[in-house]
Every structure is written in structure tokens, then in C-alpha cells.
Write an enzyme that holds these catalytic residues in place. Structure first.
Site, short mmCIF file in Angstrom:
data_model
loop_
_atom_site.label_atom_id
_atom_site.label_comp_id
_atom_site.label_asym_id
_atom_site.label_seq_id
_atom_site.Cartn_x
_atom_site.Cartn_y
_atom_site.Cartn_z
N GLY A 14 67.66 20.19 33.65
CA GLY A 14 67.47 19.33 32.49
C GLY A 14 68.74 18.59 32.10
CG ASN A 36 59.02 25.07 34.34
OD1 ASN A 36 59.70 24.09 34.05
ND2 ASN A 36 58.15 25.62 33.49
CG PHE A 84 70.46 25.08 29.18
CD1 PHE A 84 71.08 24.72 28.01
CD2 PHE A 84 71.23 25.28 30.31
CE1 PHE A 84 72.45 24.56 27.95
CE2 PHE A 84 72.61 25.12 30.27
CZ PHE A 84 73.22 24.76 29.09
CE LYS A 88 64.74 17.55 25.95
NZ LYS A 88 66.05 17.12 26.44
CB SER A 128 68.95 23.43 17.64
OG SER A 128 68.79 22.24 16.90
CE1 TYR A 153 63.78 22.67 20.32
CE2 TYR A 153 64.46 21.67 18.25
CZ TYR A 153 64.76 22.12 19.51
OH TYR A 153 66.05 22.02 19.97
CE LYS A 157 66.30 25.38 20.77
NZ LYS A 157 66.68 25.81 22.14
#
Length: 342
Positions: A14, A36, A84, A88, A128, A153, A157
Site C-alpha cells: 500500500g 492481499n 498496516f 481506510k 491515526s 474506521y 483505530k
């Protein structure tokens, strides 16, 4: 290689993962990259190989599949994981909360289960600044109270941070660092890797570069009536290369056993607020072009201002954001032009 110098990178194809891969290799680490490819592709690894001159160890693995993930732990010796792999998109998370909770939390729980099972000690979690919400006092420090999340989302986190904290407390041989990113932007100076959103970009800078490239007709600025110097939102935009280097600094800290607690948190930003309009005008200036943009109404969920106090990361990690906004926005445009053969 010494397992202390080998790291498993989940979601390594990513945007942030690929840049961190470059910096880890440059710092002498051997990296096992897993992904993936649901929101990335292997071209990023080709770019990394061109930048570093190294062949990348890659395994196509879904971290939500614990059976496949266990095979990676069995196959490779490593002491550290940088995690990671996650969905997102804030808006999508509101529409598909179960997808976000099952993917983002399930994948991280699987990582932690296997770290405990195989006695792998170090994990860095990709968190984040969204956990701060609409903070009362700015800039935010790591001690600033977290606010209720504005989206599923954001909530993943917050919950994942709590899971990591509790696991580090419960399990003697587990150590964790959560890095709270502010607004990652830009690309590698080579222009060989950068942000590649699928479909319409959710983030500001790729929308800017795609507008400059003629892919998007017009850029929207969501509100110019906030209580900020120019009325547009203020954010802490951190160059993705600087962000990647922060992971190396955090990993070095863990391996040296310099941590002052089993679980630590660091803000990763610049400490300098930049408005949306300032960012657009800087992009135009440094790249010598004009962007079509329009002011529209405020976007639900946007907060007026958020930026970091980064003194803890500066002192404890020995890390400082080094790239300026002009360099960052030039690199972003270079990446876009390379990508589109402009």
C-alpha cells in the site's frame, strides 16, 4: 540474518507500506512483505525494487486468514511486525461498518495471537490522529483525551490501540508502539512510488494531482467559513517519506530496548498547521500550474482544525519531519505525471 533485523510488513504494497519498505531496506532491515492486494497492486513493489536495487520477499496473504498467516510465522524468523493492513475509507466505513470491524480488528487480532504463539516480541501499529476527534486544545499531545470516533474506521483505530495496550500489559514478552499519523501526503522523490487510490480519491492530494492531470474536472474545497485564518480547514500534512522514516526510528527503539514502557504512543506529524487553500496554492506555485477548484458546503464530519505536538517523537525517537511542503507537493505531481505518462 539476525531475526532482530528482520521484519514482517503487513499491507506492505500500500501507500504507506511501500514507502516504509524502502526506508527499512535502506536502514539494513530484511523485510517480508505480505498483502492481499485488495486495495493495492504489485507495481508498488516493482517501484521499490527500482529504488533500492533489492529483490523483495513477497507473499500474497490475507491477514484475516489466520491459517495462511500462521504459515508465514512458521516459514520466517522475525522479531518484529509493522501492521498496516486495514480498510481506510471513512465514508465507506459508515456504509459498511461490519466489513471494517471484521477486517481491521480481525486482522490485527490474528497478528497478535500469532505473535504470542510464536513468541515474537515487537509490534508497531498504524494508528491515526482521527482518535483525537475535534480536540478542545491544539496542538494535540499524546496525552490529549481521545474523543468518540466519528466513523467506524476511526473507531477501529481506537479499539485496536486498546487491544494492543491490553495485550502488552498481559503478555510478558510483547511490546507495542502505536504511531498516530496525521495527514500523510506526497510520494517518493524518485516518482516511482506514490499514492494510488482505486476509483475516486478520498484524500485531498491525489484528488489535486488527478485534477491537475485532467482526470477530475474540478476540485472541491469543503467550506471556507471555518474559524481559521482563510476559512478552510487546518491540517497537519506529513510527507509520506518522513512518516516511513518514523517507523524505522520506532523499530530501532524497540530493538535497542530503549522503550520506557511496554506500550508507547507517538504523534507523527510536522507540528505545523496548513490550510486546504494554502495547500492548493502551494501546489500551484511549486508546479507552475493552475487548478480548477470551487468552494462548496462543509462536509459532514470534518473538523475545523487538527495538528500535532510532535515533541515526544522528536525527543524519544530522535525523529523529525525533514521534507518541506514544496518538496512534498513536487514529488506528488512527479508521481502522478509518471503514472499517467504526462
Amino acid at each position: 540474518m539476525d531475526p532482530r533485523k528482520r521484519v514482517l510488513l503487513s499491507g506492505g504494497c500500500g501507500y504507506i507500506g511501500s514507502h516504509t519498505l524502502v526506508e527499512l531496506i535502506n536502514a539494513g532491515y530484511e523485510v517480508i512483505t505480505i498483502d492481499n492486494l485488495s486495495n493495492s497492486d504489485l507495481n508498488s513493489l516493482k517501484g521499490v525494487e527500482k529504488i533500492t536495487g533489492k529483490n523483495i520477499i513477497f507473499e500474497k496473504i490475507d491477514t484475516c486468514d489466520i491459517t495462511s498467516l500462521r504459515k508465514i510465522f512458521e516459514k520466517y524468523e522475525f522479531d518484529s511486525v509493522i501492521h498496516f493492513a486495514a480498510f481506510k475509507a471513512v465514508g465507506e466505513s459508515v456504509e459498511k461498518p461490519l466489513d471494517y470491524y471484521s477486517n481491521n480488528l480481525g486482522s490485527f487480532i490474528n497478528i497478535l495471537k500469532l505473535m504470542k504463539e510464536f513468541n515474537r516480541p515487537n509490534v508497531i501499529f498504524s494508528s491515526s490522529a482521527t482518535v483525537y476527534g475535534n480536540a478542545n486544545d491544539l496542538p494535540v499531545t499524546e496525552a490529549t483525551p481521545r474523543q468518540p470516533a466519528e466513523s467506524p474506521y476511526g473507531n477501529t483505530k481506537t479499539i485496536a490501540e486498546d487491544i494492543l495496550r491490553d495485550c502488552c500489559k498481559a503478555y510478558k514478552n510483547l511490546f507495542g508502539i502505536a504511531l498516530r499519523y496525521f495527514n500523510p501526503i506526497g510520494a517518493h522523490p524518485s516518482g516511482l512510488i506514490g499514492e494510488l487510490p482505486k476509483g475516486v480519491p478520498n484524500n485531498l492530494v491525489p484528488y489535486i494531482t488527478q485534477t491537475a492531470a485532467g482526470i477530475r474536472e474540478c476540485l472541491s474545497v469543503f467550506g471556507n467559513d471555518y474559524d481559521t485564518p482563510d476559512g478552510s480547514c487546518l491540517r497537519d500534512f506529513i510527507d509520506v517519506v518522513d512518516l516511513a522514516k518514523a517507523h524505522v526510528a520506532a523499530l530501532d527503539r524497540m530493538i535497542r530496548k530503549d522503550m520506557k514502557a511496554k506500550y508507547e504512543i507517538f504523534n507523527i506529524g510536522t507540528g505545523r498547521p496548513v490550510s486546504v487553500l494554502e495547500l492548493i496554492k502551494t501546489f500551484e506555485k511549486v508546479n507552475d500550474l493552475k487548478l480548477p477548484y470551487k468552494i462548496t458546503g462543509r462536509r459532514p464530519g470534518d473538523i475545523p482544525a487538527l495538528w500535532a505536538d510532535v515533541s515526544l517523537a522528536n525527543i524519544e525517537l530522535g525523529w523529525t519531519a525533514g521534507r518541506n511542503l514544496s518538496e512534498t507537493l513536487q514529488a506528488a505531481w512527479k508521481w502522478e505525471k509518471n503514472l499517467r505518462n504526462i
